[in-house]
Design an enzyme around this catalytic site. Structure first.
Site, short mmCIF file in Angstrom:
data_model
loop_
_atom_site.label_atom_id
_atom_site.label_comp_id
_atom_site.label_asym_id
_atom_site.label_seq_id
_atom_site.Cartn_x
_atom_site.Cartn_y
_atom_site.Cartn_z
N ARG A 42 40.01 49.37 58.19
CA ARG A 42 41.02 48.56 57.50
C ARG A 42 42.43 48.94 57.98
NH1 ARG A 42 40.52 46.63 51.22
NH2 ARG A 42 40.42 44.48 51.91
N THR A 135 44.48 47.31 38.24
CA THR A 135 44.22 46.94 36.84
C THR A 135 43.21 47.93 36.27
OG1 THR A 135 44.43 44.67 37.49
CG2 THR A 135 43.49 45.07 35.33
N GLU A 171 50.17 44.97 38.61
CA GLU A 171 50.63 43.92 39.53
C GLU A 171 50.09 42.57 39.06
OE1 GLU A 171 52.92 44.02 41.98
OE2 GLU A 171 52.51 41.94 41.51
N LEU A 173 50.50 39.68 40.90
CA LEU A 173 50.45 38.71 41.99
C LEU A 173 49.10 37.98 41.99
CD1 LEU A 173 48.47 39.65 44.58
CD2 LEU A 173 50.30 41.28 44.90
N ALA A 229 46.72 39.44 30.04
CA ALA A 229 47.29 38.32 30.81
C ALA A 229 46.15 37.63 31.57
CB ALA A 229 48.36 38.82 31.78
N LEU A 233 44.64 33.77 31.00
CA LEU A 233 44.60 32.79 32.10
C LEU A 233 43.18 32.27 32.28
CD1 LEU A 233 46.98 34.60 34.62
CD2 LEU A 233 47.44 32.44 33.43
N CYS A 282 39.54 39.55 39.78
CA CYS A 282 40.12 40.05 38.52
C CYS A 282 39.56 39.47 37.23
CB CYS A 282 41.63 39.80 38.54
SG CYS A 282 42.47 40.91 39.65
C1 UDX Z 1 44.73 36.35 39.06
C2 UDX Z 1 46.03 36.26 38.23
O1 UDX Z 1 46.57 34.93 38.34
C3 UDX Z 1 47.05 37.28 38.71
O2 UDX Z 1 48.19 37.26 37.88
C4 UDX Z 1 46.41 38.67 38.69
O3 UDX Z 1 47.32 39.63 39.20
C5 UDX Z 1 45.11 38.70 39.49
O4 UDX Z 1 44.22 37.67 39.02
P1 UDX Z 1 43.97 35.48 41.46
O5 UDX Z 1 42.60 35.84 40.99
O6 UDX Z 1 44.43 35.98 42.78
O7 UDX Z 1 45.06 36.00 40.40
O8 UDX Z 1 44.13 33.89 41.50
P2 UDX Z 1 44.37 32.74 40.40
O9 UDX Z 1 45.35 31.78 40.96
O10 UDX Z 1 44.69 33.28 39.06
O11 UDX Z 1 42.97 32.00 40.37
C6 UDX Z 1 41.80 32.61 39.85
C7 UDX Z 1 40.67 31.60 39.83
O12 UDX Z 1 40.91 30.58 38.87
C8 UDX Z 1 40.44 30.88 41.17
O13 UDX Z 1 39.07 30.77 41.42
C9 UDX Z 1 41.08 29.52 40.96
O14 UDX Z 1 40.53 28.52 41.78
C10 UDX Z 1 40.76 29.30 39.49
N1 UDX Z 1 41.69 28.35 38.84
C11 UDX Z 1 43.02 28.64 38.72
C12 UDX Z 1 41.19 27.15 38.33
O15 UDX Z 1 39.98 26.87 38.42
N2 UDX Z 1 42.06 26.29 37.71
C13 UDX Z 1 43.39 26.57 37.57
O16 UDX Z 1 44.10 25.73 36.98
C14 UDX Z 1 43.88 27.77 38.09
P1 ADP Z 2 42.49 45.25 45.53
O1 ADP Z 2 42.15 43.78 45.52
O2 ADP Z 2 42.58 45.84 44.15
O3 ADP Z 2 43.67 45.58 46.38
P2 ADP Z 2 40.68 46.13 47.65
O4 ADP Z 2 39.21 46.41 47.56
O5 ADP Z 2 41.17 44.97 48.48
O6 ADP Z 2 41.19 46.01 46.15
O7 ADP Z 2 41.43 47.44 48.19
C1 ADP Z 2 41.28 48.72 47.70
C2 ADP Z 2 41.34 49.71 48.86
O8 ADP Z 2 41.41 51.04 48.31
C3 ADP Z 2 40.14 49.69 49.81
O9 ADP Z 2 40.58 49.39 51.13
C4 ADP Z 2 39.54 51.12 49.71
O10 ADP Z 2 39.06 51.60 50.95
C5 ADP Z 2 40.75 51.92 49.23
N1 ADP Z 2 40.40 53.18 48.55
C6 ADP Z 2 39.57 53.34 47.49
N2 ADP Z 2 39.53 54.64 47.10
C7 ADP Z 2 40.35 55.33 47.93
C8 ADP Z 2 40.74 56.71 48.03
N3 ADP Z 2 40.28 57.61 47.18
N4 ADP Z 2 41.60 57.07 49.03
C9 ADP Z 2 42.08 56.12 49.87
N5 ADP Z 2 41.77 54.81 49.82
C10 ADP Z 2 40.92 54.41 48.87
#
Ligand code: UDX
Ligand code: ADP
Length: 473
Positions: A42, A135, A171, A173, A229, A233, A282
């Protein structure tokens, strides 16, 4: 805490850590930002000279990496040195749902949080602020504090012992809009019990975010707010999805219902798009965790209430797979089905919990042939998700098989049906007359995102089904 932060380390170079640190580096040229990960491949991908090979696709990310990587933004697998040099450390590791043991299927697996805290306590020097970005279940900061303090006293003498302060800075985002969400967040949430550490983190964000948007709370409120949150959602999506089914029976149209209810300011227009069910790393994880916590405190009614949000989500995906089979004369054995979109939403290459995975698996069980096209998800990822290897070519046998396609047209050749599973922009502009010529007849399109140009589909002669629409032509 008398600390002048110069160096930041982020443990975890994933979907959260990578983009978040890129935006901090961009807006804080006076800070050195080091992102570390134990996964060497990665890190190598983050250091790729070909920016199209970065491990994560996010609109706008490439430009920031191009400008700041090697300047004040570094990606490394040297966890030890970067922890030792850091004044402030973000923990941004994965916290998936446990798959076995106590709390399997609901509780978050905290093994990566535990190991990160141990690495920090082993290598950190002097005063260090530790910030939870991932989270986490409410009260995890307490666990982190105890590991940091306990593990340090195992290994270090009193004079060498580092001093820690733990903050929660979840976060918010969303993938696909991560850079914009980080640059212009609705709010930044910082929870903690040490006022000086909170001020230090607030000052970092103030480099590009106005102070009114920065909310400070106690640790537990910050941790819990992130879970809630996401739960709210997800609940909105399950609510609108449940109504989409009702629309299909009553002749109402879910897009019109969404517009009508969303124009009430108290409800609001966002997050009311019916679809094949929410995916992503999430929503399900966080609600499961909420259910687990509620049960832990004996709040059965609370946990049952939130369980229904997950139940409706699973039901929605399944009912779509089922109705596809029904519309195709109750058998799809040996028929070819084209899946457009595999990511859990548009503008990301992430497939975690993508409804497309479940739909494909359910259809493969019915022995059909599937061709999959997604603009950003690669073949290897799809193989990992479906747990079935790609076929070299689709055979005549009555076995479920799938093949990767490089374009919409390639995927649709000889197909009996097309399923639009992700709302990618390019799917809105498909030339359906052209596609119809390539398909077997009677041809079907199933629009699970309500994005295709319906007039064009009608004119082309393809039968269609659209989520939440009462009458099929
Ligand atoms: C979510 C939260 O929005 C974000 O704040 C948190 O930090 C991480 O989880 P994410 O999962 O990246 O973000 O995307 P999001 O836009 O929330 O969509 C999640 C899922 O819901 C997707 O599968 C999307 O297609 C679906 N969705 C979203 C719907 O089906 N309808 C909508 O109106 C909005
Ligand atoms: P997120 O969507 O929460 O960012 P990801 O799975 O994309 O989750 O990323 C988490 C990253 O954290 C992975 O690339 C994983 O290898 C790394 N990771 C997990 N545990 C450790 C650790 N103890 N030290 C360093 N990196 C780690």
């Amino acid at each position: 805490m008398d600390l002048n932060v110069k160096k930041i380390c982020c443990i975890g170079a994933g979907y959260v850590g990578g983009p978040t640190m890129a935006v901090i580096a961009k807006n804080c040229p006076h800070l050195e930002v080091n992102v570390v990960d134990k996964n060497q491949s990665r890190i190598d991908a983050w250091n790729e000279s070909d920016l199209d090979k970065l491990p994560i696709y996010e609109p706008g990310l490439k430009d920031i990496i191009k400008r700041y990587r090697g300047i004040n933004l570094h990606f490394s697998s040297d966890i030890k040195t970067n922890i030792a040099n850091a004044d402030l450390i973000f923990i941004s590791v994965n916290t998936p749902t446990k798959t076995k043991g106590f709390g399997a299927g609901q509780a978050s697996d905290l093994k990566w949080i535990d190991s990160s805290a141990r690495e920090i306590s082993k290598y950190a020097k002097g005063q260090t602020i530790v910030v939870e970005k991932s989270t986490l279940p409410v009260r995890t900061a307490q666990t982190i504090k105890e590991i940091l303090e306990g593990a340090a006293s195992n290994t270090k003498s009193n004079s060498e012992k580092p001093k820690f302060s733990v903050l929660s800075n979840p976060e918010f985002l969303a993938e696909g809009t991560a850079i914009d969400d980080l640059e212009n967040p609705d709010r930044v949430l910082i929870g903690g019990d040490n006022q000086e550490s909170i001020s230090i983190l607030v000052d970092i964000y103030k480099n590009w975010i106005s102070e009114e948007k920065i909310i400070t709370t106690n640790l537990w409120s910050a941790e819990l707010s992130k879970l809630i949150a996401n739960a709210f959602l997800a609940q909105r999506i399950s609510s609108i999805n449940s109504i989409s089914a009702l629309c299909e029976y009553t002749g109402a149209n879910i897009s019109e219902v969404s517009l009508a209810i969303g124009s009430d300011k108290r409800i609001g227009e966002k997050f009311l798009n019916a679809g094949p069910g929410f995916g992503g790393s999430c929503f399900k994880k966080d609600i499961s965790n909420l259910i687990y916590i509620a049960n832990h405190y004996g709040l059965t009614e609370v946990s049952e209430y939130w369980q229904k949000v997950i139940d409706i989500n699973e039901w929605q995906t399944k009912r779509i797979s089922k109705l596809i089979v029904e519309k195709l004369f109750n058998t799809i054995s040996s028929k070819k089905i084209c899946i457009l979109g595999f990511a859990f939403k548009a503008n990301t290459n992430d497939t975690r919990e993508s409804p497309a995975i479940k739909i494909c698996k359910e259809l493969l069980e019915e022995s059909c042939k599937i061709s999959i096209y997604d603009p950003k998800v690669n073949c290897k990822q799809i193989e990992n998700d479906l747990l079935v290897k790609q076929s070299n070519e689709l055979s005549e046998n009555e076995t479920g098989e799938w093949i990767f396609a490089n374009s919409i047209i390639e995927a649709s050749v000889n197909s009996d049906a097309i399923i639009v599973a992700t709302e990618w922009e390019e799917f809105k502009f498909i030339n359906w007359r052209k596609i119809y010529k390539e398909m077997r007849k009677p041809a079907w399109v199933f629009d699970t995102r309500s994005i295709i140009n319906i007039q064009e589909v009608k004119d082309s002669g393809i039968n269609y089904w659209r989520i939440g629409e009462g009458i099929t032509q």
